[in-house]
Design a protein around this motif. Sequence first.
Motif: not given
Length: 575
Positions: A102-131
């Motif tokens: 059902r979600v195989v072709d969905d995108t998710w980056e555009d669904k990340i909330p950016r309504n407040t300054d804190e949400e925008r900060r988290l969205a802009d600085n999101l990072q993934h450490l892959v080991m």
Amino acid sequence: MAAQPEAQKQPSWWQRIFTTAPRGQYAVDEKQQVVKENEFVIMRWNLLFLIFDFIIIPLPLWIDIFCPIFAAVYGLFVGWLGAFLLTVCAWRSLQANYLMNRVVDDTWEDKIPRNTDEERRLADNLQHLVMMCGYKEPMEVICQSIDSLAAQSVAHRLIVVIGLEEGTPDVAEKAARLKERYARSFKRFHVTKHPKQWAGGREIRGKCSNANYTMRAAVTRLEEYGDLDLSCTTATSCDTDSIFAPRYFENLGYQFLTSPKAKEVVWQAPLYYNHFLNERPFYVRAIGIMRAAYMLGFLIPFNINTMSIFSFSLDLCIKGEFFHAHYQMDDIIYTLTCMQALQKRVEILMIPMPVVSGPTSGGSQCEEFSEWFRQSERWTIGACEVFHYFVVKRRRYNCAAAMSYGTWFVIYYGFILCSLTLTGLAGFINYALVNAKRDTIQQMAEHTGQYPLDAAANTGVMIAGFSSLAWTYIVFLIFFYLDREGCKLIYHLKMKPQGAEDTGFCQNFKDWILMWPSLVMYSCVSYWAIIKVAFYGKRVCGHDPSSKDNLRGLPLGEALTSEASTAAEASESDA
């Protein structure tokens, strides 16, 4: 000429290619370096698993001598309980498969909330450490796995750290080649070199100790760069034969920033072992299909444990004191250390994206069986070892969490994986010998009053027993259907070439018929492994990594895929 002061010496070329070793507070692993004196290594809680070997499994073979009715009821109960559990597994797996489709072709980056300054900060600085931890794997396999990371839709958010063992052949050369190829594919790319017994003399060689060192080194480097923001950093542990869906980390980031319990949960993607699984012997393919179904039907929905490739918040990793270097099963032991940190059960959430992992493999039929046997044995020994750890640390969990987790752990590893098919086989053998034992039962009946079942009752019991086996084979059909659907998802997401994992009707029919014998073979290995770890104790609890020499990857000289090249360009432009 005076010797050059140590501080002024330039590091050699191979030293410069490795990430700085763990430093500061993350280099201190005092808890794991403590030497326990007078430790009673004989009295280990994994001995309780011998109950399955010597009581539960062989019970149908002798209990009818004393109570034929109980033997019949016991055999039917075990058979139909197993069929019921497998049905639950199949149903939950179908639900998970429906969600992925059902979600195989969905995108998710555009669904990340950016309504407040804190949400925008988290969205802009999101990072993934892959080991990604490795040892002697071929470079082609490693590169194919890293290519799937470079092809991520959010590759510019990834900090990829490859953890190699100090004993890896040509370790410096491999690290240099990897850094040359992937230096611009991600936000950051590092390679570490794990020294032997870095966490003390009790450290076990393998992924757990390597992950402990690598993650601590990565966090040290993030702290030095000023990028250690626990509010917007996830971590992922994976193997060198992992092929990720292109939007895996996009979905992970969305779930991490929208889940109210993001720092208290662990994420697990469905694992499919379709890395040339169609070329493997029937028992390898059967166990691969079974493990994929059990992941969807048992491990994730019942929060038992993660497996091989999983994600979590970096904050939870630090609270849980990284990975326990004295154990071999990094995925199961990580679940328990997180339970200790949170004082409750850890919820496992599903990433609705398939991930391909390599099955056991060998260059010949003998090597195939040897590798399959060796890894099956290691998985059971690791589970027994972790059970001992769980019971020893039981006071560090609340009572409800300990009881519920312990119950599901024993059901899954003790009953479903080890006892289910062997107990059923013992029941069939018992009824095959019923005439041979009839005189003995008659003699015992004179003292116990428990007379053997008449012919009609025996026929009814046999029909009911074979009915449970027939129902189990219907469930196996669902498992094969799930494998086919998983391959469709893998093709659709371009994780594998179209048709690469296809199998014909004859092969599917053969492997379906041999599914139950394959599970019997696996249970026999588990049976032996329980006895082995009970007899030898900690001496057999080492991590013998699976061979990946016969897993084919992309040619080393081949360029990145077009998706990976696009991600690399995006990462470079962002930088």
